[in-house]
Design a protein around this motif. Sequence first.
Motif, PDB file in Angstrom:
ATOM      1  N   ARG A  97       0.836  -1.204   0.000  1.00  0.00           N
ATOM      2  CA  ARG A  97       0.000   0.000   0.000  1.00  0.00           C
ATOM      3  C   ARG A  97       0.871   1.254   0.000  1.00  0.00           C
ATOM      4  O   ARG A  97       0.563   2.238  -0.656  1.00  0.00           O
ATOM      5  CB  ARG A  97      -0.914   0.000   1.235  1.00  0.00           C
ATOM      6  CG  ARG A  97      -1.898   1.170   1.274  1.00  0.00           C
ATOM      7  CD  ARG A  97      -2.610   1.279   2.606  1.00  0.00           C
ATOM      8  NE  ARG A  97      -1.748   1.704   3.701  1.00  0.00           N
ATOM      9  CZ  ARG A  97      -1.302   2.952   3.897  1.00  0.00           C
ATOM     10  NH1 ARG A  97      -1.612   3.920   3.049  1.00  0.00           N
ATOM     11  NH2 ARG A  97      -0.524   3.234   4.932  1.00  0.00           N
ATOM     12  N   ARG A  98       1.982   1.197   0.693  1.00  0.00           N
ATOM     13  CA  ARG A  98       2.875   2.359   0.794  1.00  0.00           C
ATOM     14  C   ARG A  98       3.772   2.537  -0.426  1.00  0.00           C
ATOM     15  O   ARG A  98       4.362   3.601  -0.600  1.00  0.00           O
ATOM     16  CB  ARG A  98       3.777   2.217   2.015  1.00  0.00           C
ATOM     17  CG  ARG A  98       3.057   2.257   3.325  1.00  0.00           C
ATOM     18  CD  ARG A  98       4.040   2.085   4.439  1.00  0.00           C
ATOM     19  NE  ARG A  98       3.401   1.959   5.730  1.00  0.00           N
ATOM     20  CZ  ARG A  98       4.060   1.957   6.869  1.00  0.00           C
ATOM     21  NH1 ARG A  98       5.387   2.080   6.867  1.00  0.00           N
ATOM     22  NH2 ARG A  98       3.422   1.837   7.999  1.00  0.00           N
ATOM     23  N   GLU A  99       3.885   1.510  -1.221  1.00  0.00           N
ATOM     24  CA  GLU A  99       4.794   1.563  -2.371  1.00  0.00           C
ATOM     25  C   GLU A  99       4.427   2.724  -3.282  1.00  0.00           C
ATOM     26  O   GLU A  99       3.270   2.926  -3.638  1.00  0.00           O
ATOM     27  CB  GLU A  99       4.703   0.245  -3.145  1.00  0.00           C
ATOM     28  CG  GLU A  99       5.768   0.067  -4.180  1.00  0.00           C
ATOM     29  CD  GLU A  99       5.728  -1.318  -4.800  1.00  0.00           C
ATOM     30  OE1 GLU A  99       6.620  -1.588  -5.612  1.00  0.00           O
ATOM     31  OE2 GLU A  99       4.811  -2.109  -4.507  1.00  0.00           O
ATOM     32  N   GLY A 100       5.424   3.496  -3.624  1.00  0.00           N
ATOM     33  CA  GLY A 100       5.219   4.628  -4.520  1.00  0.00           C
ATOM     34  C   GLY A 100       4.745   5.888  -3.819  1.00  0.00           C
ATOM     35  O   GLY A 100       4.542   6.913  -4.460  1.00  0.00           O
ATOM     36  N   VAL A 101       4.547   5.807  -2.493  1.00  0.00           N
ATOM     37  CA  VAL A 101       4.127   6.981  -1.729  1.00  0.00           C
ATOM     38  C   VAL A 101       5.369   7.573  -1.082  1.00  0.00           C
ATOM     39  O   VAL A 101       6.090   6.889  -0.367  1.00  0.00           O
ATOM     40  CB  VAL A 101       3.089   6.591  -0.635  1.00  0.00           C
ATOM     41  CG1 VAL A 101       2.729   7.805   0.213  1.00  0.00           C
ATOM     42  CG2 VAL A 101       1.854   5.971  -1.266  1.00  0.00           C
ATOM     43  N   SER A 102       5.606   8.827  -1.354  1.00  0.00           N
ATOM     44  CA  SER A 102       6.763   9.497  -0.752  1.00  0.00           C
ATOM     45  C   SER A 102       6.596   9.556   0.754  1.00  0.00           C
ATOM     46  O   SER A 102       5.588  10.023   1.267  1.00  0.00           O
ATOM     47  CB  SER A 102       6.885  10.920  -1.318  1.00  0.00           C
ATOM     48  OG  SER A 102       7.738  11.698  -0.500  1.00  0.00           O
ATOM     49  N   GLY A 103       7.617   9.089   1.473  1.00  0.00           N
ATOM     50  CA  GLY A 103       7.599   9.159   2.921  1.00  0.00           C
ATOM     51  C   GLY A 103       7.550  10.594   3.411  1.00  0.00           C
ATOM     52  O   GLY A 103       6.916  10.906   4.415  1.00  0.00           O
ATOM     53  N   ILE A 104       8.201  11.482   2.681  1.00  0.00           N
ATOM     54  CA  ILE A 104       8.200  12.900   3.052  1.00  0.00           C
ATOM     55  C   ILE A 104       6.787  13.472   2.891  1.00  0.00           C
ATOM     56  O   ILE A 104       6.286  14.164   3.784  1.00  0.00           O
ATOM     57  CB  ILE A 104       9.228  13.672   2.200  1.00  0.00           C
ATOM     58  CG1 ILE A 104      10.635  13.195   2.557  1.00  0.00           C
ATOM     59  CG2 ILE A 104       9.070  15.178   2.410  1.00  0.00           C
ATOM     60  CD1 ILE A 104      11.709  13.701   1.620  1.00  0.00           C
ATOM     61  N   ASP A 105       6.133  13.165   1.758  1.00  0.00           N
ATOM     62  CA  ASP A 105       4.771  13.658   1.529  1.00  0.00           C
ATOM     63  C   ASP A 105       3.786  13.060   2.534  1.00  0.00           C
ATOM     64  O   ASP A 105       2.912  13.751   3.055  1.00  0.00           O
ATOM     65  CB  ASP A 105       4.305  13.327   0.107  1.00  0.00           C
ATOM     66  CG  ASP A 105       5.077  14.088  -0.954  1.00  0.00           C
ATOM     67  OD1 ASP A 105       5.737  15.096  -0.614  1.00  0.00           O
ATOM     68  OD2 ASP A 105       5.022  13.668  -2.123  1.00  0.00           O
ATOM     69  N   GLU A 106       3.962  11.763   2.808  1.00  0.00           N
ATOM     70  CA  GLU A 106       3.046  11.093   3.753  1.00  0.00           C
ATOM     71  C   GLU A 106       3.169  11.717   5.143  1.00  0.00           C
ATOM     72  O   GLU A 106       2.175  11.984   5.800  1.00  0.00           O
ATOM     73  CB  GLU A 106       3.377   9.593   3.792  1.00  0.00           C
ATOM     74  CG  GLU A 106       2.386   8.751   4.610  1.00  0.00           C
ATOM     75  CD  GLU A 106       2.703   8.709   6.090  1.00  0.00           C
ATOM     76  OE1 GLU A 106       1.757   8.526   6.878  1.00  0.00           O
ATOM     77  OE2 GLU A 106       3.869   8.855   6.476  1.00  0.00           O
ATOM     78  N   LYS A 107       4.383  11.949   5.574  1.00  0.00           N
ATOM     79  CA  LYS A 107       4.580  12.542   6.894  1.00  0.00           C
ATOM     80  C   LYS A 107       4.012  13.956   6.951  1.00  0.00           C
ATOM     81  O   LYS A 107       3.401  14.336   7.936  1.00  0.00           O
ATOM     82  CB  LYS A 107       6.071  12.541   7.245  1.00  0.00           C
ATOM     83  CG  LYS A 107       6.342  12.960   8.671  1.00  0.00           C
ATOM     84  CD  LYS A 107       7.788  12.770   9.054  1.00  0.00           C
ATOM     85  CE  LYS A 107       8.009  13.169  10.494  1.00  0.00           C
ATOM     86  NZ  LYS A 107       9.377  12.969  10.934  1.00  0.00           N
ATOM     87  N   ALA A 108       4.196  14.722   5.887  1.00  0.00           N
ATOM     88  CA  ALA A 108       3.677  16.090   5.848  1.00  0.00           C
ATOM     89  C   ALA A 108       2.152  16.125   5.878  1.00  0.00           C
ATOM     90  O   ALA A 108       1.559  17.078   6.380  1.00  0.00           O
ATOM     91  CB  ALA A 108       4.179  16.811   4.607  1.00  0.00           C
ATOM     92  N   ALA A 109       1.500  15.066   5.392  1.00  0.00           N
ATOM     93  CA  ALA A 109       0.043  15.024   5.336  1.00  0.00           C
ATOM     94  C   ALA A 109      -0.586  14.575   6.652  1.00  0.00           C
ATOM     95  O   ALA A 109      -1.800  14.664   6.818  1.00  0.00           O
ATOM     96  CB  ALA A 109      -0.413  14.106   4.207  1.00  0.00           C
ATOM     97  N   ARG A 110       0.228  14.094   7.580  1.00  0.00           N
ATOM     98  CA  ARG A 110      -0.319  13.635   8.862  1.00  0.00           C
ATOM     99  C   ARG A 110      -0.865  14.810   9.655  1.00  0.00           C
ATOM    100  O   ARG A 110      -0.304  15.897   9.651  1.00  0.00           O
ATOM    101  CB  ARG A 110       0.776  12.965   9.706  1.00  0.00           C
ATOM    102  CG  ARG A 110       1.244  11.661   9.159  1.00  0.00           C
ATOM    103  CD  ARG A 110       2.330  11.092  10.064  1.00  0.00           C
ATOM    104  NE  ARG A 110       3.035  10.016   9.401  1.00  0.00           N
ATOM    105  CZ  ARG A 110       4.161   9.494   9.851  1.00  0.00           C
ATOM    106  NH1 ARG A 110       4.724   9.939  10.959  1.00  0.00           N
ATOM    107  NH2 ARG A 110       4.735   8.511   9.183  1.00  0.00           N
ATOM    108  N   PRO A 111      -1.960  14.560  10.367  1.00  0.00           N
ATOM    109  CA  PRO A 111      -2.495  15.642  11.229  1.00  0.00           C
ATOM    110  C   PRO A 111      -1.505  15.953  12.354  1.00  0.00           C
ATOM    111  O   PRO A 111      -0.850  15.067  12.869  1.00  0.00           O
ATOM    112  CB  PRO A 111      -3.782  15.068  11.795  1.00  0.00           C
ATOM    113  CG  PRO A 111      -3.894  13.658  11.329  1.00  0.00           C
ATOM    114  CD  PRO A 111      -2.748  13.363  10.402  1.00  0.00           C
ATOM    115  N   THR A 112      -1.412  17.223  12.695  1.00  0.00           N
ATOM    116  CA  THR A 112      -0.465  17.613  13.745  1.00  0.00           C
ATOM    117  C   THR A 112      -1.141  17.681  15.097  1.00  0.00           C
ATOM    118  O   THR A 112      -2.299  17.736  15.261  1.00  0.00           O
ATOM    119  CB  THR A 112       0.172  18.974  13.450  1.00  0.00           C
ATOM    120  OG1 THR A 112      -0.858  19.932  13.254  1.00  0.00           O
ATOM    121  CG2 THR A 112       1.063  18.876  12.257  1.00  0.00           C
TER     122      THR A 112
END
Length: 112
Positions: A97-112
């Motif tokens: 599921r995570r393949e191809g998803v930028s870790g940087i983009d995913e982390k930035a999209a997390r709620p703070t």
Amino acid sequence: MSVTLARVAAVIESRKIDKGGDPATSYVSRLFSKGDDAILKKIGEEATELVMAAKDARVDGDSAKVLYECADLWFHSMVLLAQFGLSPQQVLDELARREGVSGIDEKAARPT
């Protein structure tokens, strides 16, 4: 899923106390009988041993211990998965599921 992972997962599952696992004769059954904290402690120990093996390999160029310790960590992680009713296949599915998803983009999209 890898045939080896599936076989190891099946053996781990068979060592659960409610499936007849005997802590007197099985290391995995003994871990299950001691509960989550014992399994987590073992994972912490194995993770530390992997880190130390990698540091040693960086110096001496021998990566054999890295492989050995990584196998130990994977094994104990599989015991933890079984403790919580999860499977290696579910981990593989999550990785897919995570393949191809930028870790940087995913982390930035997390709620703070």
